[in-house]
Design a protein around this motif. Structure first.
Motif, PDB file in Angstrom:
ATOM      1  N   UNK A  50       0.945  -1.339   0.026  1.00  0.00           N
ATOM      2  CA  UNK A  50      -0.026  -0.036   0.125  1.00  0.00           C
ATOM      3  C   UNK A  50       0.853   1.217  -0.089  1.00  0.00           C
ATOM      4  N   UNK A  51       1.988   1.358   0.717  1.00  0.00           N
ATOM      5  CA  UNK A  51       2.894   2.436   0.836  1.00  0.00           C
ATOM      6  C   UNK A  51       3.271   2.640  -0.575  1.00  0.00           C
ATOM      7  N   UNK A  52       3.725   1.332  -1.160  1.00  0.00           N
ATOM      8  CA  UNK A  52       4.501   1.484  -2.568  1.00  0.00           C
ATOM      9  C   UNK A  52       3.446   2.263  -3.624  1.00  0.00           C
ATOM     10  N   UNK A  53       2.082   1.973  -3.504  1.00  0.00           N
ATOM     11  CA  UNK A  53       1.206   2.464  -4.223  1.00  0.00           C
ATOM     12  C   UNK A  53       1.128   3.971  -3.901  1.00  0.00           C
ATOM     13  N   UNK A  54       0.863   4.165  -2.841  1.00  0.00           N
ATOM     14  CA  UNK A  54       0.983   5.754  -2.440  1.00  0.00           C
ATOM     15  C   UNK A  54       2.082   6.605  -2.989  1.00  0.00           C
ATOM     16  N   UNK A  55       3.250   5.914  -2.698  1.00  0.00           N
ATOM     17  CA  UNK A  55       4.607   6.568  -3.124  1.00  0.00           C
ATOM     18  C   UNK A  55       4.557   6.867  -4.915  1.00  0.00           C
ATOM     19  N   UNK A  56       3.909   5.915  -5.654  1.00  0.00           N
ATOM     20  CA  UNK A  56       3.681   6.278  -6.937  1.00  0.00           C
ATOM     21  C   UNK A  56       2.657   7.315  -7.298  1.00  0.00           C
TER      22      UNK A  56
END
Length: 108
Positions: A50-56
């Motif tokens: 989820x954090x990686x999606x948010x960073x994108x």
């Protein structure tokens, strides 16, 4: 003088119907809000995915607010706030503006 009158049958039926619905809710174990929608547990674990999606999402935008992040990532605003606070503490984003209602973040 008259004493207590009997309640109309329709009121008795309504009361019985409410009691039956309350028993069914207890049996099902799912909580519902006043609007009738199902309440989701507040103990949501924030995963690395989820954090990686948010960073994108953050890389695509100049500024990001919890509301924008929540709508784009299909998560609740409270979860979006927690994610943004976590990323801010890690130094991946920085907080540019904050008041008592909302915060605005920028990519670092």
């Amino acid at each position: 003088m008259g004493g207590v009158s009997k309640k109309p049958i329709s009121n008795v039926e309504k009361r019985m119907k409410k009691e039956m619905e309350a028993q069914q809710k207890k049996a099902s174990g799912k909580k519902t809000s006043k609007t009738g929608s199902e309440v989701i547990s507040k103990n949501i674990v924030i995963s690395n995915e989820m954090i990686k999606r948010v960073q994108d999402e953050i890389k695509k935008e100049k500024i990001i607010t919890p509301y924008e992040l929540a709508t784009k990532s299909n998560i609740t605003i409270s979860v979006a706030k927690r994610i943004l606070k976590e990323l801010n503490s890690q130094g991946l984003i920085k907080e540019s503006f904050k008041n008592r209602r909302t915060a605005v973040y920028m990519a670092a």
